[in-house]
Motif scaffolding. Structure first.
Motif, PDB file in Angstrom:
ATOM      1  N   LEU A   1       0.839  -1.208   0.000  1.00 56.63           N
ATOM      2  CA  LEU A   1       0.000   0.000   0.000  1.00 56.63           C
ATOM      3  C   LEU A   1       0.875   1.259   0.000  1.00 56.63           C
ATOM      4  O   LEU A   1       0.638   2.189  -0.777  1.00 56.63           O
ATOM      5  CB  LEU A   1      -0.907   0.000   1.244  1.00 56.63           C
ATOM      6  CG  LEU A   1      -1.732   1.275   1.433  1.00 56.63           C
ATOM      7  CD1 LEU A   1      -2.858   1.340   0.407  1.00 56.63           C
ATOM      8  CD2 LEU A   1      -2.298   1.355   2.852  1.00 56.63           C
ATOM      9  N   TYR A   2       1.884   1.237   0.855  1.00 54.04           N
ATOM     10  CA  TYR A   2       2.755   2.410   0.944  1.00 54.04           C
ATOM     11  C   TYR A   2       3.461   2.651  -0.400  1.00 54.04           C
ATOM     12  O   TYR A   2       3.577   3.789  -0.865  1.00 54.04           O
ATOM     13  CB  TYR A   2       3.780   2.202   2.064  1.00 54.04           C
ATOM     14  CG  TYR A   2       4.601   3.424   2.383  1.00 54.04           C
ATOM     15  CD1 TYR A   2       4.037   4.506   3.058  1.00 54.04           C
ATOM     16  CD2 TYR A   2       5.946   3.498   2.023  1.00 54.04           C
ATOM     17  CE1 TYR A   2       4.790   5.636   3.350  1.00 54.04           C
ATOM     18  CE2 TYR A   2       6.703   4.628   2.311  1.00 54.04           C
ATOM     19  CZ  TYR A   2       6.126   5.688   2.974  1.00 54.04           C
ATOM     20  OH  TYR A   2       6.868   6.816   3.264  1.00 54.04           O
TER      21      TYR A   2
ATOM     22  N   ILE B   1       2.347   1.883  -3.336  1.00 58.27           N
ATOM     23  CA  ILE B   1       1.358   2.447  -4.278  1.00 58.27           C
ATOM     24  C   ILE B   1       1.209   3.946  -4.003  1.00 58.27           C
ATOM     25  O   ILE B   1       1.277   4.776  -4.916  1.00 58.27           O
ATOM     26  CB  ILE B   1      -0.009   1.725  -4.150  1.00 58.27           C
ATOM     27  CG1 ILE B   1       0.092   0.273  -4.626  1.00 58.27           C
ATOM     28  CG2 ILE B   1      -1.102   2.481  -4.929  1.00 58.27           C
ATOM     29  CD1 ILE B   1      -1.130  -0.597  -4.329  1.00 58.27           C
ATOM     30  N   GLU B   2       1.049   4.272  -2.725  1.00 57.88           N
ATOM     31  CA  GLU B   2       0.828   5.684  -2.359  1.00 57.88           C
ATOM     32  C   GLU B   2       2.026   6.577  -2.699  1.00 57.88           C
ATOM     33  O   GLU B   2       1.859   7.751  -2.995  1.00 57.88           O
ATOM     34  CB  GLU B   2       0.510   5.788  -0.864  1.00 57.88           C
ATOM     35  CG  GLU B   2      -0.873   5.242  -0.561  1.00 57.88           C
ATOM     36  CD  GLU B   2      -1.228   5.259   0.931  1.00 57.88           C
ATOM     37  OE1 GLU B   2      -2.394   5.031   1.260  1.00 57.88           O
ATOM     38  OE2 GLU B   2      -0.323   5.481   1.769  1.00 57.88           O
ATOM     39  N   GLN B   3       3.216   5.977  -2.645  1.00 54.40           N
ATOM     40  CA  GLN B   3       4.426   6.769  -2.905  1.00 54.40           C
ATOM     41  C   GLN B   3       4.858   6.718  -4.377  1.00 54.40           C
ATOM     42  O   GLN B   3       5.939   7.205  -4.727  1.00 54.40           O
ATOM     43  CB  GLN B   3       5.583   6.262  -2.030  1.00 54.40           C
ATOM     44  CG  GLN B   3       5.339   6.416  -0.540  1.00 54.40           C
ATOM     45  CD  GLN B   3       5.223   7.872  -0.113  1.00 54.40           C
ATOM     46  OE1 GLN B   3       6.048   8.706  -0.454  1.00 54.40           O
ATOM     47  NE2 GLN B   3       4.170   8.180   0.631  1.00 54.40           N
ATOM     48  N   GLY B   4       4.063   6.051  -5.207  1.00 57.17           N
ATOM     49  CA  GLY B   4       4.377   6.029  -6.639  1.00 57.17           C
ATOM     50  C   GLY B   4       5.416   4.999  -7.061  1.00 57.17           C
ATOM     51  O   GLY B   4       5.915   5.046  -8.193  1.00 57.17           O
TER      52      GLY B   4
ATOM     53  N   GLU C   1      -0.331   5.929  10.700  1.00 52.33           N
ATOM     54  CA  GLU C   1      -1.692   5.904  10.140  1.00 52.33           C
ATOM     55  C   GLU C   1      -2.245   4.474  10.153  1.00 52.33           C
ATOM     56  O   GLU C   1      -1.560   3.533   9.719  1.00 52.33           O
ATOM     57  CB  GLU C   1      -1.674   6.426   8.685  1.00 52.33           C
ATOM     58  CG  GLU C   1      -3.067   6.511   8.075  1.00 52.33           C
ATOM     59  CD  GLU C   1      -3.075   6.530   6.531  1.00 52.33           C
ATOM     60  OE1 GLU C   1      -4.166   6.376   5.962  1.00 52.33           O
ATOM     61  OE2 GLU C   1      -2.011   6.669   5.914  1.00 52.33           O
TER      62      GLU C   1
ATOM     63  N   VAL D   1      -3.978   1.555   8.666  1.00 52.15           N
ATOM     64  CA  VAL D   1      -4.248   1.198   7.267  1.00 52.15           C
ATOM     65  C   VAL D   1      -4.973  -0.153   7.174  1.00 52.15           C
ATOM     66  O   VAL D   1      -5.014  -0.761   6.113  1.00 52.15           O
ATOM     67  CB  VAL D   1      -2.938   1.165   6.435  1.00 52.15           C
ATOM     68  CG1 VAL D   1      -2.362   2.569   6.293  1.00 52.15           C
ATOM     69  CG2 VAL D   1      -1.908   0.222   7.039  1.00 52.15           C
TER      70      VAL D   1
ATOM     71  N   LYS E   1      -7.557  -0.287   4.354  1.00 52.71           N
ATOM     72  CA  LYS E   1      -6.987   0.003   3.029  1.00 52.71           C
ATOM     73  C   LYS E   1      -6.161  -1.159   2.458  1.00 52.71           C
ATOM     74  O   LYS E   1      -6.093  -1.337   1.250  1.00 52.71           O
ATOM     75  CB  LYS E   1      -6.062   1.215   3.127  1.00 52.71           C
ATOM     76  CG  LYS E   1      -6.732   2.565   3.122  1.00 52.71           C
ATOM     77  CD  LYS E   1      -5.641   3.593   2.856  1.00 52.71           C
ATOM     78  CE  LYS E   1      -6.014   4.988   3.199  1.00 52.71           C
ATOM     79  NZ  LYS E   1      -4.832   5.882   3.176  1.00 52.71           N
TER      80      LYS E   1
ATOM     81  N   SER F   1      -7.719  -4.032  -0.096  1.00 49.99           N
ATOM     82  CA  SER F   1      -8.315  -3.740  -1.402  1.00 49.99           C
ATOM     83  C   SER F   1      -7.782  -4.682  -2.480  1.00 49.99           C
ATOM     84  O   SER F   1      -6.702  -5.271  -2.332  1.00 49.99           O
ATOM     85  CB  SER F   1      -7.989  -2.297  -1.810  1.00 49.99           C
ATOM     86  OG  SER F   1      -6.623  -2.211  -2.138  1.00 49.99           O
TER      87      SER F   1
ATOM     88  N   GLU G   1      -6.674  -3.834  -5.323  1.00 46.18           N
ATOM     89  CA  GLU G   1      -5.460  -3.242  -5.905  1.00 46.18           C
ATOM     90  C   GLU G   1      -4.216  -3.727  -5.143  1.00 46.18           C
ATOM     91  O   GLU G   1      -3.216  -4.134  -5.740  1.00 46.18           O
ATOM     92  CB  GLU G   1      -5.569  -1.706  -5.826  1.00 46.18           C
ATOM     93  CG  GLU G   1      -4.517  -0.998  -6.641  1.00 46.18           C
ATOM     94  CD  GLU G   1      -4.505   0.512  -6.412  1.00 46.18           C
ATOM     95  OE1 GLU G   1      -5.246   1.013  -5.553  1.00 46.18           O
ATOM     96  OE2 GLU G   1      -3.717   1.174  -7.114  1.00 46.18           O
ATOM     97  N   VAL G   2      -4.299  -3.682  -3.818  1.00 47.50           N
ATOM     98  CA  VAL G   2      -3.173  -4.168  -3.011  1.00 47.50           C
ATOM     99  C   VAL G   2      -3.014  -5.682  -3.221  1.00 47.50           C
ATOM    100  O   VAL G   2      -1.900  -6.172  -3.439  1.00 47.50           O
ATOM    101  CB  VAL G   2      -3.369  -3.820  -1.512  1.00 47.50           C
ATOM    102  CG1 VAL G   2      -2.334  -4.522  -0.647  1.00 47.50           C
ATOM    103  CG2 VAL G   2      -3.308  -2.312  -1.288  1.00 47.50           C
TER     104      VAL G   2
END
Ligand code: DC
Length: 232
Positions: A47-48, A50-53, A92, A94, A97, A100, A102-103
């Motif tokens: 997840l991290y 994904i969030e960080q690109g 945070e 998670v 999240k 999902s 996606e993850v």
């Protein structure tokens, strides 16, 4: 809570979505042990990323994921409503999240990265140092705690597993189809069994539990019988 003072490690490994966490959580509650869901840790890193690109449109940039590792602080905090610990990344929560689709679709790739595994395995070994833990994952009985006093390898029919996952996700309001869940379950089985580092395999001394047609109560009875033998 068990009165017995001998604390052990219970390693629960097996295929994805076969109820390992539900089973491991129930055992931990019964024994008064800490429950650790190691899959949640691999999901949190994914997840991290994904969030960080470091993962874009499902494509995992391995070097970018590795570069993020020193910035990821993973923690657990007990949630009394759920009766289990929620996972936190850099403070945070998670927990929801990380489940999902996606993850789920990217986590096999992320969990095949050597540096990711060595960071998370070291954390898991530290968390189990005092024993008194039930840890679920893929490599707990083979790599993380090869000396675990009890090792259980869980499996269930792929279709039964997909149906369980589908019910869980749609109950949360996720828009998913049965077909995509089944494909995800099958492709993760394949990825888990075939990755170069710590592939999913049953430890020679692990007991097999096929829960395709077993209730949680039946699984608990199965476990307690073996646990009583183990701590004798
Ligand atoms: O248990 P889970 O489905 O939430 O796990 C998510 C992914 O993490 C799974 O596809 C395989 C990987 N995993 C792993 O490689 N090693 C572990 N100990 C736990 C999970």
């Amino acid at each position: 809570m068990s009165n017995n003072s001998k604390k052990i490690i219970v390693a629960v490994d097996g295929y994805s979505s076969c109820g390992k966490s539900t089973f491991a959580k129930a055992i931990a509650a019964r024994l008064g042990y800490i429950f650790i869901d190691t899959g949640a840790m691999y999901r949190a890193v994914t997840l991290y990323a994904i969030e960080q690109g470091a993962i874009v449109d499902g494509v995992v940039d391995e070097a970018a994921v590795v570069a993020l590792l020193p910035k990821i602080d993973i923690g657990f905090k007990f949630n009394s409503e759920r009766g289990a610990s929620d996972i936190y990344v850099n403070g945070e929560c998670v927990e929801s999240k990380i489940r999902s689709i996606e993850v789920s679709n990217c986590v096999s790739k992320v969990s095949s990265i050597a540096q990711v595994r060595s960071k998370l395995v070291a954390m898991q070994q530290a968390m189990g140092r005092e024993r008194g833990v039930v840890m679920d994952g893929r490599d707990i009985g083979t790599v993380v705690f090869p000396d675990a006093e009890m090792k259980i390898f869980m499996t269930a029919d792929a279709k039964v597993r997909a149906e369980r996952r589908y019910a869980e996700l749609t109950a949360k309001g996720d828009k998913v189809t049965m077909q995509e869940i089944l494909e995800n379950v099958i492709s993760r089985d394949r990825a888990d069994e075939n990755r170069a580092i710590s592939p999913l395999r049953r430890a020679d001394d692990a007991e097999l539990l096929d829960n395709s047609h077993m209730s949680v109560e039946e699984q608990m009875a199965w476990f307690m019988e073996r646990y009583e033998q183990c701590i004798k």
